[in-house]
Design a protein around this motif. Sequence first.
Motif, mmCIF file in Angstrom:
data_model
loop_
_atom_site.group_PDB
_atom_site.id
_atom_site.type_symbol
_atom_site.label_atom_id
_atom_site.label_comp_id
_atom_site.label_asym_id
_atom_site.label_seq_id
_atom_site.Cartn_x
_atom_site.Cartn_y
_atom_site.Cartn_z
ATOM 1 N N GLY A 98 -23.613 26.130 3.272
ATOM 2 C CA GLY A 98 -22.035 25.118 3.642
ATOM 3 C C GLY A 98 -21.703 25.535 4.639
ATOM 4 O O GLY A 98 -22.246 26.139 5.149
ATOM 5 N N LYS A 99 -20.671 26.656 4.464
ATOM 6 C CA LYS A 99 -19.261 26.600 5.257
ATOM 7 C C LYS A 99 -18.830 28.305 4.982
ATOM 8 O O LYS A 99 -18.844 28.613 4.034
ATOM 9 C CB LYS A 99 -18.124 26.311 5.356
ATOM 10 N N PHE A 100 -18.055 29.643 6.119
ATOM 11 C CA PHE A 100 -17.738 30.789 5.693
ATOM 12 C C PHE A 100 -16.764 30.281 5.369
ATOM 13 O O PHE A 100 -16.338 29.154 5.689
ATOM 14 C CB PHE A 100 -17.930 31.321 6.864
ATOM 15 N N CYS A 101 -16.293 31.100 4.401
ATOM 16 C CA CYS A 101 -15.194 30.907 3.989
ATOM 17 C C CYS A 101 -13.732 31.568 4.842
ATOM 18 O O CYS A 101 -13.989 32.454 5.182
ATOM 19 C CB CYS A 101 -14.699 31.179 2.230
ATOM 20 N N LYS A 102 -12.804 30.987 4.160
ATOM 21 C CA LYS A 102 -11.474 31.664 5.678
ATOM 22 C C LYS A 102 -10.735 31.722 4.443
ATOM 23 O O LYS A 102 -10.700 31.805 3.213
ATOM 24 C CB LYS A 102 -10.543 30.115 5.541
ATOM 25 N N ASP A 103 -9.972 33.379 5.067
ATOM 26 C CA ASP A 103 -9.571 34.535 4.900
ATOM 27 C C ASP A 103 -8.528 33.937 3.719
ATOM 28 O O ASP A 103 -7.883 32.342 4.225
ATOM 29 C CB ASP A 103 -8.802 35.245 5.811
ATOM 30 N N PRO A 104 -8.523 33.408 2.251
ATOM 31 C CA PRO A 104 -7.454 33.374 1.630
ATOM 32 C C PRO A 104 -6.142 32.667 1.558
ATOM 33 O O PRO A 104 -5.153 32.042 1.511
ATOM 34 C CB PRO A 104 -7.535 33.430 0.128
ATOM 35 N N ALA A 105 -5.374 34.400 2.540
ATOM 36 C CA ALA A 105 -4.351 34.344 3.007
ATOM 37 C C ALA A 105 -3.806 33.901 4.179
ATOM 38 O O ALA A 105 -2.716 33.735 4.585
ATOM 39 C CB ALA A 105 -3.945 36.319 3.021
ATOM 40 N N LEU A 106 -4.625 33.379 4.859
ATOM 41 C CA LEU A 106 -4.456 31.963 5.919
ATOM 42 C C LEU A 106 -4.551 31.121 5.756
ATOM 43 O O LEU A 106 -4.015 30.196 6.457
ATOM 44 C CB LEU A 106 -5.328 32.596 6.851
ATOM 45 N N VAL A 107 -4.945 30.330 4.836
ATOM 46 C CA VAL A 107 -5.505 29.468 3.959
ATOM 47 C C VAL A 107 -3.543 28.453 4.593
ATOM 48 O O VAL A 107 -2.511 29.189 3.938
ATOM 49 C CB VAL A 107 -5.393 29.107 2.890
ATOM 50 N N LYS A 108 -4.097 27.175 4.905
ATOM 51 C CA LYS A 108 -2.506 26.290 4.950
ATOM 52 C C LYS A 108 -2.819 24.999 4.208
ATOM 53 O O LYS A 108 -3.852 23.982 4.153
ATOM 54 C CB LYS A 108 -2.171 26.450 6.847
ATOM 55 N N ALA A 109 -1.533 23.914 4.512
ATOM 56 C CA ALA A 109 -1.896 22.855 3.247
ATOM 57 C C ALA A 109 -2.607 22.101 4.207
ATOM 58 O O ALA A 109 -3.244 21.000 4.237
ATOM 59 C CB ALA A 109 -0.663 22.362 3.284
ATOM 60 N N GLU A 110 -2.792 22.310 5.590
ATOM 61 C CA GLU A 110 -3.384 21.266 6.784
ATOM 62 C C GLU A 110 -4.862 21.322 6.642
ATOM 63 O O GLU A 110 -5.194 20.130 6.813
ATOM 64 C CB GLU A 110 -2.976 21.343 7.705
ATOM 65 N N ASP A 111 -5.037 22.401 5.337
ATOM 66 C CA ASP A 111 -6.581 22.578 5.453
ATOM 67 C C ASP A 111 -6.667 21.725 4.396
ATOM 68 O O ASP A 111 -9.005 21.817 4.303
ATOM 69 C CB ASP A 111 -6.941 24.086 5.182
ATOM 70 N N PHE A 112 -6.493 20.706 3.731
ATOM 71 C CA PHE A 112 -6.517 19.854 3.195
ATOM 72 C C PHE A 112 -5.814 18.978 3.018
ATOM 73 O O PHE A 112 -6.139 17.856 2.076
ATOM 74 C CB PHE A 112 -5.894 20.439 1.255
ATOM 75 N N PHE A 113 -5.461 18.742 4.368
ATOM 76 C CA PHE A 113 -5.461 17.473 4.490
ATOM 77 C C PHE A 113 -5.456 16.583 5.956
ATOM 78 O O PHE A 113 -6.227 16.621 6.623
ATOM 79 C CB PHE A 113 -4.173 17.209 4.982
ATOM 80 N N LYS A 114 -5.980 15.390 5.876
ATOM 81 C CA LYS A 114 -6.564 14.609 7.151
ATOM 82 C C LYS A 114 -6.022 13.174 6.858
ATOM 83 O O LYS A 114 -5.967 12.777 5.657
ATOM 84 C CB LYS A 114 -8.003 14.216 6.963
ATOM 85 N N HIS A 115 -5.918 12.543 8.324
ATOM 86 C CA HIS A 115 -5.520 10.370 8.153
ATOM 87 C C HIS A 115 -6.539 10.187 8.513
ATOM 88 O O HIS A 115 -7.137 10.842 9.846
ATOM 89 C CB HIS A 115 -4.010 10.452 8.797
ATOM 90 N N ILE A 116 -7.149 9.258 8.141
ATOM 91 C CA ILE A 116 -7.333 8.680 9.043
ATOM 92 C C ILE A 116 -7.149 6.866 9.304
ATOM 93 O O ILE A 116 -6.754 6.203 8.414
ATOM 94 C CB ILE A 116 -8.934 8.026 8.365
ATOM 95 N N GLU A 117 -7.171 6.875 10.779
ATOM 96 C CA GLU A 117 -6.892 4.998 11.163
ATOM 97 C C GLU A 117 -8.076 4.005 10.744
ATOM 98 O O GLU A 117 -9.578 4.540 10.755
ATOM 99 C CB GLU A 117 -7.122 4.842 12.267
ATOM 100 N N PRO A 118 -7.786 3.169 10.434
ATOM 101 C CA PRO A 118 -9.188 1.861 10.577
ATOM 102 C C PRO A 118 -9.680 1.826 11.902
ATOM 103 O O PRO A 118 -8.941 2.462 12.907
ATOM 104 C CB PRO A 118 -8.503 0.502 10.917
#
Length: 221
Positions: A44-64
């Motif tokens: 898997g991936k190494f985990c980010k420090d939970p204290a540094l997690v932001k909403a942007e870490d869970f967001f992505k916009h995709i275009e056609p």
Amino acid sequence: MKVLYFLVSILALASSVAFAYDPSPLQDFCVAIQDPKDGVFVNGKFCKDPALVKAEDFFKHIEPANASNPLGSQVTPVAVDQLFGLNTLGISLARVDFAPKGLNPPHTHPRGTEILIVLEGTLYVGFVTSNQDKNRLFTKVLNKGDVFVFPIGLIHFQLNVGYGNAVAIAALSSQNPGTITIANALFKSNPAISDEVLAKAFQVDKSIIDYLQGQSWYDNN
């Protein structure tokens, strides 16, 4: 009381069996090392420090996507490499854009089952079962709003049989399901598979294999 002890013993045994398995791999391979300090990767991936997690870490916009290519289709994946917040969550998705008559060619996801919904257009889809099941082909024509499941590891495809563009969203049961496009894997491997191997496997002349290996196999992922 003896019956109760017997049932508890059975449940304990069942629990030990149920949890005695290896974790599913999240990449093609992960070679073990003796000294952890030399390690560069985990399953898997190494985990980010939970204290540094932001909403942007869970967001992505995709275009056609632009499906003007030799296959007439383009896959836009949203897996853990594109959206880090998916790490350890066991899911991902992909948007698939099709030009008229576009094809998402036969391929497999070695680490994930796929469930696909058509947002626009008409798709002819299908998958082939394993050798043990005599390689049966299951197909269906899907219209807007239709859903189809491709079981984990089985070869499958989608073809736009409508007159206009088509769009589908695929959800997958892994943060990194992987994709193996069959033609690319066989005829565009690095280094190339021996033409003797492929000629015997396909029961054709080597010149046909040499021709196929000389083609430019487009990757729509």
